[in-house]
Design an enzyme around this catalytic site. Structure first.
Site, PDB file in Angstrom:
ATOM      1  CG  ASP A 293     -31.862  74.852  74.050  1.00 31.14           C
ATOM      2  OD1 ASP A 293     -30.942  74.359  74.722  1.00 31.14           O
ATOM      3  OD2 ASP A 293     -32.376  75.960  74.323  1.00 31.14           O
ATOM      4  CG  ASN A 296     -32.529  76.915  83.398  1.00 25.75           C
ATOM      5  OD1 ASN A 296     -33.397  77.710  83.750  1.00 25.75           O
ATOM      6  ND2 ASN A 296     -31.761  76.275  84.260  1.00 25.75           N
ATOM      7  CD  GLN A 310     -28.201  70.811  73.509  1.00 29.55           C
ATOM      8  OE1 GLN A 310     -28.866  71.406  74.354  1.00 29.55           O
ATOM      9  NE2 GLN A 310     -28.683  70.487  72.324  1.00 29.55           N
ATOM     10  CD  GLU A 311     -30.752  76.592  77.368  1.00 30.32           C
ATOM     11  OE1 GLU A 311     -30.773  76.441  78.597  1.00 30.32           O
ATOM     12  OE2 GLU A 311     -31.772  76.875  76.700  1.00 30.32           O
ATOM     13  CD  GLU A 312     -25.488  76.551  79.766  1.00 31.83           C
ATOM     14  OE1 GLU A 312     -25.334  75.432  79.227  1.00 31.83           O
ATOM     15  OE2 GLU A 312     -26.058  76.709  80.873  1.00 31.83           O
TER      16      GLU A 312
HETATM   17  N1  AR6 Z   1     -25.486  67.164  70.495  1.00 30.53           N
HETATM   18  C1  AR6 Z   1     -25.986  66.009  70.986  1.00 30.53           C
HETATM   19  N2  AR6 Z   1     -25.911  65.636  72.260  1.00 30.53           N
HETATM   20  C2  AR6 Z   1     -25.291  66.472  73.115  1.00 30.53           C
HETATM   21  C3  AR6 Z   1     -24.735  67.684  72.686  1.00 30.53           C
HETATM   22  C4  AR6 Z   1     -24.855  68.024  71.308  1.00 30.53           C
HETATM   23  N3  AR6 Z   1     -24.367  69.163  70.830  1.00 30.53           N
HETATM   24  N4  AR6 Z   1     -24.191  68.285  73.754  1.00 30.53           N
HETATM   25  C5  AR6 Z   1     -24.394  67.479  74.804  1.00 30.53           C
HETATM   26  N5  AR6 Z   1     -25.054  66.368  74.436  1.00 30.53           N
HETATM   27  P1  AR6 Z   1     -26.933  68.889  79.147  1.00 30.53           P
HETATM   28  P2  AR6 Z   1     -29.497  68.706  80.582  1.00 30.53           P
HETATM   29  C6  AR6 Z   1     -25.483  65.251  75.309  1.00 30.53           C
HETATM   30  O1  AR6 Z   1     -26.255  68.518  80.396  1.00 30.53           O
HETATM   31  O2  AR6 Z   1     -29.136  67.529  81.410  1.00 30.53           O
HETATM   32  C7  AR6 Z   1     -27.852  73.793  80.908  1.00 30.53           C
HETATM   33  O3  AR6 Z   1     -27.234  74.617  81.858  1.00 30.53           O
HETATM   34  C8  AR6 Z   1     -24.458  64.849  76.338  1.00 30.53           C
HETATM   35  O4  AR6 Z   1     -24.567  63.440  76.522  1.00 30.53           O
HETATM   36  O5  AR6 Z   1     -26.560  70.153  78.475  1.00 30.53           O
HETATM   37  O6  AR6 Z   1     -30.884  68.769  80.015  1.00 30.53           O
HETATM   38  C9  AR6 Z   1     -29.277  74.241  80.654  1.00 30.53           C
HETATM   39  O7  AR6 Z   1     -29.399  75.633  80.642  1.00 30.53           O
HETATM   40  C10 AR6 Z   1     -24.933  65.587  77.580  1.00 30.53           C
HETATM   41  O8  AR6 Z   1     -24.505  64.980  78.770  1.00 30.53           O
HETATM   42  O9  AR6 Z   1     -28.538  68.912  79.320  1.00 30.53           O
HETATM   43  C11 AR6 Z   1     -29.987  73.612  81.806  1.00 30.53           C
HETATM   44  O10 AR6 Z   1     -29.887  74.403  82.965  1.00 30.53           O
HETATM   45  C12 AR6 Z   1     -26.427  65.482  77.438  1.00 30.53           C
HETATM   46  O11 AR6 Z   1     -26.627  65.675  76.027  1.00 30.53           O
HETATM   47  C13 AR6 Z   1     -29.264  72.304  82.003  1.00 30.53           C
HETATM   48  O12 AR6 Z   1     -27.957  72.496  81.451  1.00 30.53           O
HETATM   49  C14 AR6 Z   1     -27.206  66.473  78.244  1.00 30.53           C
HETATM   50  O13 AR6 Z   1     -26.724  67.776  78.054  1.00 30.53           O
HETATM   51  C15 AR6 Z   1     -29.926  71.181  81.241  1.00 30.53           C
HETATM   52  O14 AR6 Z   1     -29.241  69.987  81.495  1.00 30.53           O
END
Ligand code: AR6
Length: 523
Positions: A293, A296, A310-312
């Site tokens: 996951d 945050n 992704q997380e939400e």
């Molecule tokens: N499976 C595989 N890859 C994925 C998927 C999925 N289901 N969904 C997205 N990706 P991001 P972060 C890829 O932005 O940068 C939240 O608010 C896709 O390329 O969710 O770590 C948290 O609560 C996407 O751009 O993660 C944190 O506050 C990339 O994974 C914050 O976002 C990153 O996804 C974390 O941000």
């Protein structure tokens, strides 16, 4: 060969599962120890929902436990005839909720009877009055809401002893039944948890207030409506058919002194198997894996607001994850949470602004011996970066390596599930995909797990990461060697997306040196 059509590189998923299918990996046991709190009667043998554990030790209102809404210490001041009267809040809650609620205005009114200074529930009104068809909203008030209320009011029976907090700097596990979780989420929906002053701000917070009231732009309102549809579907499911499984939340902490020394580990990176796929998702295709996951430090991130990445999305399709916001204190460096056993209730389509609830989802995941679904989720929060080169500071690379390691590492040995991950920290948090692929590969190697990587449509990344992996394997490059190259990158002029070429060049340059030394001899 058929490799032309494949949308993945490396070892097939089947071979990563050693040909035994995705459900054959070892699971971490549930044992009664002082480090594992079990809130139901253990062990579970029945096909019925596990019974709540009852003992004479009751902790409903102290520093180490969740402040329970039904504690007699939970007081609320109401103004009657111009005098402030202190009332037991649980009594107020049960009285208020025993009166039928038939409109969303009445719902807001009711919640205001036991909460002070609530914001207007703009998003909820929009959802119930504008997004929903009249008959759907009638179903909500006639069938779903009354069931949410009666489920919530079972709290004193379902969790009579209270809930220990999973606090900072402690490795502790907490197991609850899915039924207990549903009851806690019903209370969160009705905003019954005491939250002002009494609840330390180092916890993410679980009352649905911000979800109901986030009005903002119409695009975001849409996303909140889609989340509410998913949540309602979850409540519809758990109130018509009580789930019989259990879920474990494990908070893990490794002190700095016991973290790997990344500059000395001599594991060969080529020995870690990789499956790199440009299509598929972690939750949809990483079956049986330790699914990351992209979190945050407040787990769930913006799930109860308008956040929708992704997380939400993961928390919305598997709403049982949301309960962690009640008792998992903010994550520190060197800390992670692994959740075992959550069920998926919702299908979805889209991502971010285009996210939509796509109907009910029937989870076919088998149970383990402890009656948990064999779904393991590794909650790790990356650092948010503003400037691209920032992230190559040694201390920050180490921070991310340690974070991934604490998430992936387990005391169990042999037959460990591979990690299913992707662009961790590279969306909302702006990290470099090239760097994060390597950090996660190193953490997998150090913790003895294979790597299943979803590039989320990034074809170049699939190609380049795989070629780089082949380079590492062919030259038998170790974790320590790769670490040394990464640690010098910040002082070069290479741009962040040339990391792989930089490391290759640096490696070949380093190979040339011995020749020169031999030629000139030692001074
Ligand atoms: N499976 C595989 N890859 C994925 C998927 C999925 N289901 N969904 C997205 N990706 P991001 P972060 C890829 O932005 O940068 C939240 O608010 C896709 O390329 O969710 O770590 C948290 O609560 C996407 O751009 O993660 C944190 O506050 C990339 O994974 C914050 O976002 C990153 O996804 C974390 O941000």
């Amino acid at each position: 060969s058929s490799s032309v059509q494949k949308d993945w590189k490396g070892t097939s998923f089947q071979d990563i599962c050693k040909g035994k299918g995705p459900w054959s990996f070892s699971v971490s046991p549930i044992n009664l120890t002082r480090y594992h709190f079990i809130l139901y009667e253990f062990p579970v043998t029945l096909q019925k929902p596990p019974k709540p554990y009852k003992s004479k030790h009751v902790y409903l209102w102290d520093e180490d436990h969740v402040r329970m809404p039904f504690s007699e210490n939970n007081l609320f001041s109401v103004n009657e005839n111009n005098t402030d009267i202190i009332k037991e809040r649980w009594k107020l809650i049960t009285d208020t909720l025993s009166v039928p609620i038939t409109t969303s205005e009445e719902f807001e009114c009711a919640l205001n009877k036991y909460n002070s200074r609530l914001p207007r529930f703009e998003a909820l009104h929009h959802f119930l009055n504008e997004e929903m068809e009249d008959e759907e909203s009638e179903i909500f008030f006639k069938l779903i809401l009354p069931k949410i209320i009666s489920l919530a009011l079972k709290l004193p029976d379902l969790l009579p002893n209270g809930i220990p907090l999973l606090k900072k700097n402690q490795t502790r596990s907490l197991s609850l039944s899915q039924e207990q979780i549903s009851c806690l989420l019903a209370n969160a929906f009705l905003c019954t948890f005491p939250w002002k002053k009494t609840v330390a701000s180092t916890y993410p917070g679980i009352n649905f207030i911000s979800l109901f009231s986030s009005f903002a732009r119409p695009q975001r309102r849409k996303c909140i409506s889609e989340k509410l549809k998913s949540i309602c579907n979850y409540f519809r499911r758990v109130t018509s058919n009580v789930p019989t499984g259990v879920v474990t939340f494990q908070r893990k902490m490794i002190p700095k002194s016991r973290m790997p020394r990344w500059d000395t580990l001599d594991n060969n990176l080529g020995n870690t198997k990789v499956h790199i796929s440009k299509s598929g998702t972690i939750e949809g295709n990483g079956l049986g894996c330790l699914q990351v996951d992209f979190a945050n430090k407040n787990i769930g991130g913006g799930v109860l607001r308008y956040g929708c990445v992704q997380e939400e999305i993961r928390f919305v399709i598997c709403p049982e994850l949301i309960v962690g916001r009640l008792f998992v204190e903010q994550l520190e460096k060197g800390e992670a949470v692994v959740v075992t056993g959550v069920e998926r209730y919702n299908d979805y389509s889209g991502y971010g602004d285009t996210f939509e609830w796509a109907g009910d989802y029937q989870d076919q995941t088998p149970y383990d011996d402890y009656r948990r679904r064999k779904t393991e989720i590794c909650i790790i929060d990356a650092i948010r970066f503003n400037k691209p080169k920032e992230q190559f500071q040694c201390s920050l690379i180490i921070r991310e390596l340690n974070k991934a390691y604490v998430g992936f590492h387990t005391r169990e040995t042999g037959n460990l599930a591979p990690v299913a991950t992707g662009n961790w920290g590279c969306g909302a948090f702006n990290g470099s995909k090239n760097l994060k692929t390597l950090i996660q590969l190193m953490a997998c190697s150090a913790s003895g797990r294979d790597l299943v990587y979803f590039t989320f449509g990034d074809e170049n990344l699939q190609e380049n990461f795989y070629n780089f992996y082949l380079f590492l394997g062919y030259n038998q490059i170790t974790i320590a060697q790769l670490w040394n190259f990464l640690s010098t990158f910040k002082s070069t002029n290479y741009s962040e997306d040339k990391l792989y070429s930089f490391v290759q060049q640096a490696y070949f340059d380093s190979k040339k040196q011995p020749t020169i030394v031999q030629f000139f001899g030692k001074p």
